[in-house]
Write an enzyme that holds these catalytic residues in place. Structure first.
Site, PDB file in Angstrom:
ATOM      1  CD  GLN A 267     -59.350 -12.112  -3.264  1.00 42.19           C
ATOM      2  OE1 GLN A 267     -58.548 -12.023  -3.959  1.00 42.19           O
ATOM      3  NE2 GLN A 267     -59.460 -12.029  -2.094  1.00 42.19           N
ATOM      4  CG  PHE A 268     -66.975 -13.713  -3.517  1.00 36.70           C
ATOM      5  CD1 PHE A 268     -67.782 -12.781  -2.644  1.00 36.70           C
ATOM      6  CD2 PHE A 268     -66.565 -14.768  -3.056  1.00 36.70           C
ATOM      7  CE1 PHE A 268     -68.121 -13.447  -1.469  1.00 36.70           C
ATOM      8  CE2 PHE A 268     -66.719 -15.236  -1.894  1.00 36.70           C
ATOM      9  CZ  PHE A 268     -67.378 -14.551  -0.972  1.00 36.70           C
ATOM     10  CB  THR A 269     -63.370 -11.108  -0.790  1.00 34.36           C
ATOM     11  OG1 THR A 269     -62.388 -11.428  -1.470  1.00 34.36           O
ATOM     12  CG2 THR A 269     -64.299 -12.277  -0.544  1.00 34.36           C
TER      13      THR A 269
END
Length: 145
Positions: A78-80
């Protein structure tokens, strides 16, 4: 690297309405890779994750780890987690690693978990995933190194 860890009664991930994987009681882990990560943090994070005492013992105290109880682990990229919302209204993701670097470090993280514990359940890196979970507690912890 940053981990967002949730103790769950169950969790599943679907992509394009197809079930990819699911777990029962255990940990759902979202992993974010930053642009400055080089992999040196993986061993510390994996050891901390697998031995984090967030499950109750017979006295009702959070004194047991996923490793102690042989529970399931699901790890989702999850890059967020590296969103910067200090300015404006749109998150800035410049602190997140580029996809090719993030995927390499994500795979190394999964390999280390597998070598030290057992193969975790996963989603599909970079896919639009739908995550379902039944949070247990709730218990949510952030680990970063």
């Amino acid at each position: 690297m940053k981990l967002l860890i949730q103790r769950v009664a169950s969790s599943s991930v679907t992509v394009n309405n197809q079930l990819i994987s699911s777990i029962n009681k255990g940990l759902l882990v979202f992993i974010g890779v930053s642009s400055t990560d080089d992999g040196s943090e993986i061993e510390w994070l994996v050891n901390k994750l697998l031995n984090l005492r967030v499950f109750e013992d017979v006295s009702g105290k959070m004194n047991l780890s996923v490793n102690d109880l042989d529970l399931d682990v699901m790890i989702i990229s999850q890059f967020t987690l590296y969103a910067d919302c200090k300015k404006g209204r749109r998150p800035d993701f410049t602190h997140a690693a580029k996809p090719e670097i993030a995927e390499e470090l994500y795979n190394k993280f999964l390999e280390d978990v597998t070598n030290k514990y057992k193969a975790p359940k996963t989603g599909i890196f970079g896919a639009d995933m739908k995550i379902s979970l039944l949070n247990d507690g709730p218990v949510t912890i952030i680990l970063e190194k």
